[in-house]
Design a protein around this motif. Structure first.
Motif, PDB file in Angstrom:
ATOM      1  N   ILE A 119       1.552  22.244 -12.816  1.00  0.00           N
ATOM      2  CA  ILE A 119       2.880  21.869 -13.684  1.00  0.00           C
ATOM      3  C   ILE A 119       2.888  22.859 -14.936  1.00  0.00           C
ATOM      4  CG2 ILE A 119       3.195  20.046 -15.347  1.00  0.00           C
ATOM      5  CD1 ILE A 119       1.929  18.132 -13.573  1.00  0.00           C
ATOM      6  N   LYS A 122       4.488  26.242 -13.914  1.00  0.00           N
ATOM      7  CA  LYS A 122       5.997  25.975 -13.722  1.00  0.00           C
ATOM      8  C   LYS A 122       6.751  26.166 -15.111  1.00  0.00           C
ATOM      9  CE  LYS A 122       6.149  24.137  -8.945  1.00  0.00           C
ATOM     10  NZ  LYS A 122       6.823  23.150  -8.100  1.00  0.00           N
ATOM     11  N   LEU A 124       9.065  25.245 -17.883  1.00  0.00           N
ATOM     12  CA  LEU A 124      10.293  24.509 -18.038  1.00  0.00           C
ATOM     13  C   LEU A 124      11.175  24.680 -16.780  1.00  0.00           C
ATOM     14  CD1 LEU A 124      11.349  22.254 -20.053  1.00  0.00           C
ATOM     15  CD2 LEU A 124      12.752  24.185 -20.966  1.00  0.00           C
ATOM     16  N   LEU A 127      13.355  21.781 -14.720  1.00  0.00           N
ATOM     17  CA  LEU A 127      14.291  21.355 -15.487  1.00  0.00           C
ATOM     18  C   LEU A 127      15.336  22.474 -15.755  1.00  0.00           C
ATOM     19  CD1 LEU A 127      15.290  18.604 -16.871  1.00  0.00           C
ATOM     20  CD2 LEU A 127      13.882  19.534 -18.677  1.00  0.00           C
ATOM     21  N   ARG A 128      15.065  23.750 -15.624  1.00  0.00           N
ATOM     22  CA  ARG A 128      16.152  24.488 -16.259  1.00  0.00           C
ATOM     23  C   ARG A 128      17.351  24.646 -15.437  1.00  0.00           C
ATOM     24  NH1 ARG A 128      16.850  26.220 -20.556  1.00  0.00           N
ATOM     25  NH2 ARG A 128      14.624  26.495 -20.672  1.00  0.00           N
ATOM     26  N   ALA A 225      11.839  23.347 -26.002  1.00  0.00           N
ATOM     27  CA  ALA A 225      12.698  23.636 -24.943  1.00  0.00           C
ATOM     28  C   ALA A 225      13.360  25.310 -24.983  1.00  0.00           C
ATOM     29  CB  ALA A 225      13.537  22.583 -24.330  1.00  0.00           C
ATOM     30  N   ILE A 325      15.198  16.220 -21.321  1.00  0.00           N
ATOM     31  CA  ILE A 325      13.819  16.668 -21.890  1.00  0.00           C
ATOM     32  C   ILE A 325      12.881  15.587 -22.049  1.00  0.00           C
ATOM     33  CG2 ILE A 325      12.506  18.027 -23.541  1.00  0.00           C
ATOM     34  CD1 ILE A 325      15.026  19.602 -23.855  1.00  0.00           C
ATOM     35  N   TYR A 328      11.811  13.475 -18.975  1.00  0.00           N
ATOM     36  CA  TYR A 328      10.863  13.960 -18.007  1.00  0.00           C
ATOM     37  C   TYR A 328       9.793  14.678 -18.830  1.00  0.00           C
ATOM     38  CZ  TYR A 328      13.912  12.966 -14.070  1.00  0.00           C
ATOM     39  OH  TYR A 328      14.766  12.241 -13.167  1.00  0.00           O
ATOM     40  N   ALA A 329       9.563  14.604 -20.228  1.00  0.00           N
ATOM     41  CA  ALA A 329       8.625  15.088 -20.610  1.00  0.00           C
ATOM     42  C   ALA A 329       7.134  15.007 -20.294  1.00  0.00           C
ATOM     43  CB  ALA A 329       8.534  14.436 -22.212  1.00  0.00           C
ATOM     44  N   LEU A 332       6.361  17.523 -17.608  1.00  0.00           N
ATOM     45  CA  LEU A 332       6.492  18.759 -17.820  1.00  0.00           C
ATOM     46  C   LEU A 332       5.200  19.340 -18.577  1.00  0.00           C
ATOM     47  CD1 LEU A 332       9.917  18.697 -19.477  1.00  0.00           C
ATOM     48  CD2 LEU A 332       9.370  19.596 -17.089  1.00  0.00           C
ATOM     49  N   PHE A 336       4.989  19.119 -24.140  1.00  0.00           N
ATOM     50  CA  PHE A 336       6.238  18.276 -24.099  1.00  0.00           C
ATOM     51  C   PHE A 336       5.574  16.845 -24.046  1.00  0.00           C
ATOM     52  CE2 PHE A 336       8.029  22.048 -22.541  1.00  0.00           C
ATOM     53  CZ  PHE A 336       9.462  21.927 -23.235  1.00  0.00           C
ATOM     54  N   PHE A 450       8.394  17.576 -10.292  1.00  0.00           N
ATOM     55  CA  PHE A 450       9.524  16.948 -11.149  1.00  0.00           C
ATOM     56  C   PHE A 450      10.549  16.568 -10.098  1.00  0.00           C
ATOM     57  CE2 PHE A 450      13.742  18.278 -12.236  1.00  0.00           C
ATOM     58  CZ  PHE A 450      14.166  17.832 -13.400  1.00  0.00           C
TER      59      PHE A 450
END
Length: 688
Positions: A119, A122, A124, A127-128, A225, A325, A328-329, A332, A336, A450
């Motif tokens: 995690i 990876k 962000l 989610l990018r 972010a 954001i 899913y914080a 992440l 976050f 994610f």
């Protein structure tokens, strides 16, 4: 409609923060088969403070752990259920099940959550692509499509009383108000991150401070972010959410069923709620071919749609990005998750530490693959003998409820016949469902946490959308066997009692009948009573929204419920905040009628024989003490304040003290005039 305690599954961030509301030390519950005498405070008069009489010594010696906002009886079993579920998950991991099987998905999902190194590595990146898609929105036409793409089936107005979604609107697929034989799509207001409109609108020093901290939290999340000008963006996002809150209706208003039945054709939305390009919204949501919806809060839809038109595009894009954001914080990188917890955990709930990661992992598996792990749980931990015993208790309490209805001197025979028909048709699920959810279409990858959660949300959504228009399964469950709760499903005229709640201290096969009927019996009675609360009473035996009352009967019912609401309005957990009797009315009716029906069933179970005495307590005393000990709890101030504002249940103290409305409670404890909880017979509220 409502379960005995509230627990949201709405979106993964909420599930990870609110793992379990109320609990008691598990050692306390296991010491004996009966009431927990060591938890009582005999120095307190039952007639002055029944809640502390039943739970006072436990309250004195119990400390709230730093990773919890409250503790109470329900956590005893939630902790046990979580540990058992963890054991089952670990077994599946070791078994190395075949690819594509539900057990392999359980193992891979859990492992993906526990792999913190992956995690972090990876960042962000998962989610990018979604943030980039938001940044690429060019106009309000594309905005409408993006808002539609965010729609999820993350609300449930009547079964789990969850009216909250951070998306602009929320979808609930359930039997139709006007055609209970087929599933219909309901749309509900949304758009807020904080728990309720009052957090944005209440003009108190505490709420103003929370709003200041929330805006700082928005800025912090945007900064993490990589957004430029996070403070300015945060201010605009907050102002938009504040404007949305002004359009929302309150929780008390949400529970008025008659006001919720608003069928809109898809073509009606543009005229009734102008501003949002609805055709594009529904296209983004995959609902272009859906002809009609039931809109729960029309004024909110009109107001929120207008905000889409009046608020600038960049603010809406920032709002969508922040909500992504935020949602899913927890999955992440750690920064976050910690920032989200700092606000929603510490500031809003008073919790000082996060839960151990394995507990959060169990919550993820329960949220995404609840039936898959639940099927294993039921096989392992809920024997047929326990199911048979609970079935018998349910039958006895339903029989007691029948007698209470028949004895009502204010109810017309025609109305009584309809009420009895509801009891006859009532489906009661004990322990586990008759059919299990199929997860074959849900793809889980061990190195893609994610994606697992993103695909899980879409899996639930597409499953629900595909059911619209199809025949209703009246035996379907909305909970899993490992869930410590119970629920009434009014549109199905059904109840569910998961295996995990059917254990000590609620249900103990070796405990006296008085204790079982006071504990789990009052829970069973509570759920049966929801069939006839201010919401359940609007539905007939087939779950149809239909007026089956005579005008005079309904007038009497409304007057009695108004008296109960007024009683709860007087309760003040803090000098500056009172219980909302209207907001909590349905739950208070269920408590009120549930304990009465369970008491009658308990007395009938004795068959005229005297009840055994335990530790000097009579059978009736054991019954009421067991009821009061259901609600033993301690809560941090922040958490209790949040409950009063956002929960349809009254705080635990006032639920236990509801015994004051039952005539038999008075002689059991020799409660006399002048004692705090004493009510003259004419002032005791009995609904059913």
């Amino acid at each position: 409609m409502r379960f005995i305690f509230r627990f949201h599954r709405a979106f993964i961030a909420a599930a990870l923060l609110a793992l379990s509301p109320l609990a008691m030390n598990s050692q306390d519950a296991a010491k004996q088969h009966g009431i927990a005498v060591e938890n009582m405070d005999p120095s307190v008069k039952p007639g002055d403070d029944f809640y502390r009489y039943a739970n006072g010594d436990w309250i004195k010696r119990t400390q709230i752990p730093p990773d919890r906002s409250r503790v109470g009886v329900f956590d005893t079993l939630r902790d046990l259920s979580n540990k058992r579920t963890l054991g089952l998950i670990e077994e599946t991991v070791k078994a190395n099940p075949p690819a594509g099987s539900s057990t392999r998905k359980i193992a891979d999902l859990y492992n993906s959550f526990m792999d913190e190194a992956t995690i972090e590595s990876k960042g962000l990146a998962p989610l990018r692509p979604h943030l980039d898609a938001v940044a690429a929105i060019r106009d309000k036409h594309e905005l409408a499509r993006a808002l539609g793409e965010s729609l999820r089936s993350d609300v449930d107005a009547l079964n789990n009383t969850n009216f909250h979604t951070p998306n602009l609107f929320g979808l609930w697929v359930a039997p139709g108000f006007n055609d209970s034989d087929h599933y219909a799509p309901y749309l509900l207001q949304g758009g807020l991150q904080m728990p309720d409109r009052e957090y944005y609108l209440a003009d108190t020093a505490r709420m103003r401070d929370i709003r200041t901290k929330y805006q700082a939290h928005i800025s912090a999340m945007l900064k993490l972010a990589g957004f430029t000008d996070p403070d300015a963006r945060a201010q605009r996002i907050f102002e938009l959410e504040h404007a949305i809150a002004e359009k929302h209706i309150s929780l008390a208003e949400n529970e008025d069923i008659q006001k919720a039945n608003n069928p809109w054709k898809q073509s009606d939305f543009t005229a009734k709620a102008p501003g949002l390009e609805w055709a594009e919204y529904f296209r983004g949501a995959g609902l272009s071919k859906q002809a009609s919806f039931i809109v729960w809060q029309p004024t909110a839809f009109t107001g929120e749609s207008a905000l889409v038109a009046s608020t600038d595009l960049e603010t809406w894009k920032d709002w969508i990005a922040f909500h992504l954001i935020e949602a899913y914080a927890p999955v992440l990188p750690k920064a976050f998750a910690e920032e989200r917890f700092a606000f929603f955990g510490k500031t809003l709930s008073g919790t000082t530490e996060q839960r151990p990661r394995w507990q959060l992992g169990v919550a993820v598996v329960n949220a995404q693959l609840g039936d898959a792990i639940g099927q294993i749980y039921a096989q392992r931990y809920f024997p047929p003998e326990a199911k048979a015993q609970v079935d018998a208790m349910v039958a006895n309490i339903i029989a007691a409820f029948r007698k209470r209805i028949e004895a009502l001197d204010w109810m017309n025979p025609a109305t009584k016949a309809e009420a009895q028909a509801k009891l006859t048709a009532l489906y009661v699920g004990i322990g586990y469902p008759e059919t299990w959810r199929d997860y074959s279409a849900y793809q889980v990858k061990v190195d893609d946490l994610f994606g697992n959660l993103w695909r899980g949300g879409l899996f639930d959504y597409h499953r629900d959308v595909a059911r619209v228009g199809h025949a209703v399964d009246r035996k379907e469950w909305s909970m899993h066997p490992q869930t410590v709760n119970a629920v009434n499903l009014p549109l199905q005229n059904a109840l569910s009692f998961p295996a995990a709640i059917l254990q000590p201290p609620f249900f103990d096969p070796l405990a006296p009948a008085a204790v079982n009927y006071g504990a789990i019996g009052s829970v069973i009675g509570h759920e049966i009573s929801h069939t006839f609360d201010t919401e359940g009473s609007a539905f007939d035996s087939k779950g149809r929204l239909r007026d089956w009352w005579t005008p005079s009967d309904y007038a009497h019912f409304r007057a009695a419920t108004a008296r109960l609401a007024a009683q709860y309005d007087t309760y003040k957990p803090f000098p500056d905040i009172s219980v909302n009797g209207k907001q909590t009315l349905a739950e208070n009716i269920a408590d009120n009628a549930g304990i009465s029906a369970s008491y009658d069933a308990y007395r009938a179970s004795l068959n005229g024989k005297p009840a055994p005495v335990q530790d000097g307590f009579s059978g009736d005393q054991q019954f009421f003490i067991a009821f009061g000990q259901n609600y033993g709890s301690k809560a941090r101030e922040e958490s209790l304040r949040q409950q009063v504002l956002t929960d349809p249940h009254a705080p635990a103290e006032y639920r236990a003290d509801g015994a004051r409305n039952v005539d038999a409670w008075y002689p059991a404890f020799n409660v006399q005039p002048g004692e705090t909880l004493y009510l003259a017979p004419a002032d005791r509220v009995q609904i059913w």
